[in-house]
Scaffold this motif. Structure first.
Motif, PDB file in Angstrom:
ATOM      1  N   CYS A  71       0.836  -1.196   0.000  1.00  0.00           N
ATOM      2  CA  CYS A  71       0.000   0.000   0.000  1.00  0.00           C
ATOM      3  C   CYS A  71       0.869   1.243   0.000  1.00  0.00           C
ATOM      4  O   CYS A  71       2.068   1.183   0.263  1.00  0.00           O
ATOM      5  CB  CYS A  71      -0.929   0.012   1.204  1.00  0.00           C
ATOM      6  SG  CYS A  71      -0.067   0.234   2.779  1.00  0.00           S
ATOM      7  N   GLU A  72       0.243   2.354  -0.327  1.00  0.00           N
ATOM      8  CA  GLU A  72       0.868   3.667  -0.253  1.00  0.00           C
ATOM      9  C   GLU A  72       0.120   4.462   0.799  1.00  0.00           C
ATOM     10  O   GLU A  72      -1.115   4.476   0.801  1.00  0.00           O
ATOM     11  CB  GLU A  72       0.776   4.390  -1.585  1.00  0.00           C
ATOM     12  CG  GLU A  72       1.536   3.720  -2.698  1.00  0.00           C
ATOM     13  CD  GLU A  72       1.388   4.448  -4.025  1.00  0.00           C
ATOM     14  OE1 GLU A  72       0.807   5.550  -4.063  1.00  0.00           O
ATOM     15  OE2 GLU A  72       1.846   3.899  -5.028  1.00  0.00           O
ATOM     16  N   THR A  73       0.869   5.112   1.682  1.00  0.00           N
ATOM     17  CA  THR A  73       0.230   5.888   2.735  1.00  0.00           C
ATOM     18  C   THR A  73       1.201   6.921   3.267  1.00  0.00           C
ATOM     19  O   THR A  73       2.338   7.037   2.799  1.00  0.00           O
ATOM     20  CB  THR A  73      -0.300   4.976   3.865  1.00  0.00           C
ATOM     21  OG1 THR A  73      -1.111   5.746   4.740  1.00  0.00           O
ATOM     22  CG2 THR A  73       0.817   4.296   4.612  1.00  0.00           C
ATOM     23  N   ARG A  74       0.745   7.644   4.250  1.00  0.00           N
ATOM     24  CA  ARG A  74       1.558   8.623   4.935  1.00  0.00           C
ATOM     25  C   ARG A  74       1.766   8.156   6.376  1.00  0.00           C
ATOM     26  O   ARG A  74       0.936   7.429   6.922  1.00  0.00           O
ATOM     27  CB  ARG A  74       0.864   9.979   4.890  1.00  0.00           C
ATOM     28  CG  ARG A  74       0.814  10.514   3.469  1.00  0.00           C
ATOM     29  CD  ARG A  74      -0.208  11.575   3.219  1.00  0.00           C
ATOM     30  NE  ARG A  74      -0.166  12.733   4.067  1.00  0.00           N
ATOM     31  CZ  ARG A  74      -0.730  13.881   3.767  1.00  0.00           C
ATOM     32  NH1 ARG A  74      -1.356  14.028   2.621  1.00  0.00           N
ATOM     33  NH2 ARG A  74      -0.682  14.896   4.600  1.00  0.00           N
ATOM     34  N   PRO A  75       2.847   8.573   7.004  1.00  0.00           N
ATOM     35  CA  PRO A  75       3.148   8.076   8.358  1.00  0.00           C
ATOM     36  C   PRO A  75       2.030   8.313   9.362  1.00  0.00           C
ATOM     37  O   PRO A  75       1.762   7.448  10.203  1.00  0.00           O
ATOM     38  CB  PRO A  75       4.406   8.861   8.761  1.00  0.00           C
ATOM     39  CG  PRO A  75       5.013   9.307   7.479  1.00  0.00           C
ATOM     40  CD  PRO A  75       3.887   9.466   6.507  1.00  0.00           C
TER      41      PRO A  75
END
Length: 185
Positions: A26-30
């Motif tokens: 997946c792609e995400t932010r911290p």
């Protein structure tokens, strides 16, 4: 990522015993992650997380609207370090993503590079900033738009697998971003 949807997906994959046959990333932010969610994702078959860092420069993160103030930036960076440590502990491949050429981020580029060297796994991805229509950094007048389109060439994504190569790639992207910053001014 949406926390509720990710938890629901993870629970479904675990309940149906699909995690041993299926891996995903997946792609995400911290700020979207925590240890509980990471554990659920890992159990459900998540093997790689692409973590959008963009920059570690407080002025840049505040100017981007990513964070409201210096205190929030320090908490964000501390949380990011914790997430990277948790991913390492859980054996989740975590790839950090940063942008070169963010307006006003010339001084922050070296801080971002140092952070990536210190806290990342071996995999980082640095891409030049690409202004998209509808964003605040997209050129607003016709001449600037035409200049931007003339200069715009799709930037290849670079996955760097050794920390020693980060510096050379960062220098190359910094030169490209300086040109982009000059053109888009």
């Amino acid at each position: 990522i949406d926390r509720a949807q990710t938890l629901a997906l993870s629970e479904t994959l675990i309940e149906r015993n699909l995690s041993s046959h299926l891996s995903w990333d997946c792609e995400t932010r911290p700020e979207q992650l925590d240890l509980f969610l990471l554990k659920q994702m890992k159990q459900a078959g998540c093997r790689t997380i692409h973590l959008g860092l963009e920059s570690v420069s407080p002025p840049t993160l505040i100017a981007m609207g990513r964070l409201p103030d210096e205190k929030a930036v320090q908490q964000y960076l501390s949380h990011t370090r914790d997430i990277l440590s948790d991913c390492r502990t859980l054996n989740i491949d975590c790839r950090l993503h940063a942008m070169a050429g963010l307006p006003g981020d010339r001084a922050g580029a070296s801080a971002t590079r140092a952070f990536m060297r210190a806290y990342s796994s071996n995999k980082v991805e640095i891409t030049p900033l690409t202004p998209y229509p509808g964003t605040s950094i997209f050129p607003t007048n016709q001449i600037d738009r035409e200049l931007a389109l003339l200069q715009k060439k799709p930037a290849p994504k670079r996955v760097i697998t050794k920390k020693s190569h980060v510096s050379r790639w960062w220098q190359a992207f910094s030169r490209v971003s300086s040109m982009l910053f000059t053109v888009l001014g």
